[in-house]
Design a protein around this motif. Structure first.
Motif, mmCIF file in Angstrom:
data_model
loop_
_atom_site.group_PDB
_atom_site.id
_atom_site.type_symbol
_atom_site.label_atom_id
_atom_site.label_comp_id
_atom_site.label_asym_id
_atom_site.label_seq_id
_atom_site.Cartn_x
_atom_site.Cartn_y
_atom_site.Cartn_z
ATOM 1 N N PRO A 1 0.863 -1.289 -0.017
ATOM 2 C CA PRO A 1 -0.031 0.021 -0.050
ATOM 3 C C PRO A 1 0.820 1.374 -0.062
ATOM 4 C CG PRO A 1 0.063 -1.191 2.167
ATOM 5 C CD PRO A 1 0.555 -1.964 1.274
ATOM 6 N N ALA A 2 0.339 2.430 -0.705
ATOM 7 C CA ALA A 2 1.300 3.750 -0.651
ATOM 8 C C ALA A 2 1.346 4.083 0.546
ATOM 9 C CB ALA A 2 0.394 4.779 -1.702
ATOM 10 N N VAL A 3 2.505 4.685 1.138
ATOM 11 C CA VAL A 3 2.754 5.428 2.158
ATOM 12 C C VAL A 3 1.909 6.663 2.265
ATOM 13 C CG1 VAL A 3 4.660 6.111 3.795
ATOM 14 C CG2 VAL A 3 5.071 4.192 2.421
ATOM 15 N N PRO A 4 1.292 6.960 3.493
ATOM 16 C CA PRO A 4 0.634 8.185 3.288
ATOM 17 C C PRO A 4 1.787 9.417 3.334
ATOM 18 C CG PRO A 4 0.229 6.879 5.417
ATOM 19 C CD PRO A 4 0.874 6.143 4.712
ATOM 20 N N SER A 5 1.298 10.516 3.051
ATOM 21 C CA SER A 5 2.333 11.569 3.076
ATOM 22 C C SER A 5 2.603 12.288 4.417
ATOM 23 C CB SER A 5 1.722 12.765 2.325
ATOM 24 O OG SER A 5 0.710 13.368 2.684
ATOM 25 N N LEU A 6 3.262 13.073 4.927
ATOM 26 C CA LEU A 6 3.614 13.638 6.149
ATOM 27 C C LEU A 6 2.192 14.485 6.489
ATOM 28 C CD1 LEU A 6 5.786 14.314 8.129
ATOM 29 C CD2 LEU A 6 6.192 16.525 7.054
ATOM 30 N N VAL A 7 1.885 15.039 5.629
ATOM 31 C CA VAL A 7 0.567 15.864 5.903
ATOM 32 C C VAL A 7 -0.671 14.899 6.524
ATOM 33 C CG1 VAL A 7 -1.163 17.426 4.881
ATOM 34 C CG2 VAL A 7 1.285 17.787 4.484
ATOM 35 N N ASP A 8 -0.774 13.762 5.646
ATOM 36 C CA ASP A 8 -2.061 12.786 5.758
ATOM 37 C C ASP A 8 -1.669 12.141 7.058
ATOM 38 O OD1 ASP A 8 -3.264 13.652 3.511
ATOM 39 O OD2 ASP A 8 -2.461 12.090 2.239
ATOM 40 N N ARG A 9 -0.314 11.962 7.398
ATOM 41 C CA ARG A 9 0.030 11.016 8.863
ATOM 42 C C ARG A 9 -0.168 11.831 9.943
ATOM 43 N NH1 ARG A 9 5.515 8.284 8.077
ATOM 44 N NH2 ARG A 9 5.622 10.266 6.454
ATOM 45 N N TYR A 10 0.087 13.180 9.900
ATOM 46 C CA TYR A 10 0.135 14.140 11.188
ATOM 47 C C TYR A 10 -1.031 15.263 11.157
ATOM 48 C CZ TYR A 10 4.608 11.700 11.583
ATOM 49 O OH TYR A 10 5.472 10.707 11.807
ATOM 50 N N PHE A 11 -1.538 15.582 10.135
ATOM 51 C CA PHE A 11 -2.707 16.357 10.221
ATOM 52 C C PHE A 11 -3.962 15.974 9.835
ATOM 53 C CE2 PHE A 11 1.248 18.515 9.371
ATOM 54 C CZ PHE A 11 1.383 19.906 10.309
ATOM 55 N N THR A 12 -5.023 16.508 10.667
ATOM 56 C CA THR A 12 -6.520 16.336 10.140
ATOM 57 C C THR A 12 -6.875 17.440 9.201
ATOM 58 O OG1 THR A 12 -6.998 15.366 12.336
ATOM 59 C CG2 THR A 12 -8.788 15.850 11.124
ATOM 60 N N ARG A 13 -7.615 17.143 8.210
ATOM 61 C CA ARG A 13 -8.063 18.017 7.154
ATOM 62 C C ARG A 13 -9.436 18.467 7.522
ATOM 63 N NH1 ARG A 13 -5.185 18.425 2.078
ATOM 64 N NH2 ARG A 13 -3.473 16.634 2.102
ATOM 65 N N TRP A 14 -9.587 19.872 7.841
ATOM 66 C CA TRP A 14 -10.853 20.220 7.746
ATOM 67 C C TRP A 14 -11.239 21.420 6.640
ATOM 68 C CZ3 TRP A 14 -13.931 18.511 11.471
ATOM 69 C CH2 TRP A 14 -13.440 17.589 12.455
ATOM 70 N N TYR A 15 -12.334 21.605 6.461
ATOM 71 C CA TYR A 15 -12.670 22.450 5.238
ATOM 72 C C TYR A 15 -13.727 23.533 5.564
ATOM 73 C CZ TYR A 15 -10.084 19.163 2.625
ATOM 74 O OH TYR A 15 -9.055 18.378 2.103
ATOM 75 N N LYS A 16 -13.579 24.635 5.130
ATOM 76 C CA LYS A 16 -14.532 25.790 5.298
ATOM 77 C C LYS A 16 -15.083 26.103 3.671
ATOM 78 C CE LYS A 16 -16.690 29.250 7.606
ATOM 79 N NZ LYS A 16 -17.293 28.922 8.741
ATOM 80 N N ALA A 17 -16.392 25.812 3.473
ATOM 81 C CA ALA A 17 -16.713 25.803 2.128
ATOM 82 C C ALA A 17 -17.518 27.327 1.713
ATOM 83 C CB ALA A 17 -17.732 24.837 1.902
ATOM 84 N N ASP A 18 -17.632 27.806 0.732
ATOM 85 C CA ASP A 18 -18.005 29.171 0.440
ATOM 86 C C ASP A 18 -17.817 30.205 1.409
ATOM 87 O OD1 ASP A 18 -18.841 27.874 -1.751
ATOM 88 O OD2 ASP A 18 -20.996 27.168 -0.851
ATOM 89 N N VAL A 19 -16.349 30.573 1.627
ATOM 90 C CA VAL A 19 -16.001 31.390 2.630
ATOM 91 C C VAL A 19 -16.743 32.716 2.529
ATOM 92 C CG1 VAL A 19 -14.015 32.614 3.983
ATOM 93 C CG2 VAL A 19 -13.893 29.981 3.459
ATOM 94 N N LYS A 20 -17.212 33.464 3.371
ATOM 95 C CA LYS A 20 -17.699 34.904 3.022
ATOM 96 C C LYS A 20 -19.055 34.663 2.150
ATOM 97 C CE LYS A 20 -14.332 37.665 4.780
ATOM 98 N NZ LYS A 20 -13.446 38.957 4.680
#
Length: 188
Positions: free
Chosen positions: A16-35
């Motif tokens: 399996p592909a090794v997850p990137s540094l960002v994928d391993r240590y960070f949780t992604r959150w999103y803000k849609a349609d800012v303002k």
């Protein structure tokens, strides 16, 4: 009959592909349609130590094909420049405090005349801005989650759990993007 040993290329394809540094240590959150601006989505990478890295989400117009970034400015108003942010010491003295989730971080100017204001999406202390994108704006498009980040924000300890309340998870964000695509294909 003997079988040939597996080649290194074939062996690596099975793993399996090794997850990137960002994928391993960070949780992604999103803000849609800012303002309230359609498709102007931001991504917040939250580390377990509560530091948040502000980036552009993949569906942001700046990251779409054909857009060329003319310049980026951390000058928010005549009296406020995010480049003036000088943080020092254990208690991060001198950091600019971002009072609302909509506090502007920078402005991106494109060659087609479009202008985008990037907001912090979280309240907290501004730890640093990415000066590298001032000299090489293409980093913002080529590597938005790593070298092309916008800023680093440290939320207050008391608010570190509640900052994600108004944000979308990766799955929720993908659903929003799919709905947008369906809506545009239905109208055309």
């Amino acid at each position: 009959m003997a079988t040939e040993p597996e080649t290194p290329v074939a062996a690596s394809a099975a793993e399996p592909a090794v997850p990137s540094l960002v994928d391993r240590y960070f949780t992604r959150w999103y803000k849609a349609d800012v303002k309230g601006k359609p498709c102007e989505d931001h991504c917040i990478l939250q580390h377990s130590n509560r530091i948040c890295v502000i980036t552009l989400a993949g569906s942001h117009p700046v990251l779409q094909s054909g857009k060329v970034i003319k310049s980026i400015s951390y000058q928010i108003s005549t009296n406020c420049s995010r480049l003036q942010n000088k943080v020092s010491g254990k208690f991060k003295r001198g950091a600019q405090f971002l009072l609302t989730e909509l506090a502007p971080l920078c402005k991106i100017y494109c060659s087609d005349g479009e202008e985008y204001t990037i907001s912090s999406c979280v309240r907290g202390r501004l730890m640093e801005v990415n000066e590298n994108i001032l000299h090489k704006p293409s980093l913002l498009q080529q590597k938005p989650s790593t070298e092309g980040y916008i800023a680093v924000v440290l939320p207050k300890f008391e608010e570190s759990k509640s900052i994600t309340e108004g944000l979308l998870t990766q799955k929720q964000y993908e659903e929003v993007v799919v709905k947008r695509i369906r809506a545009t294909t239905a109208t055309s």
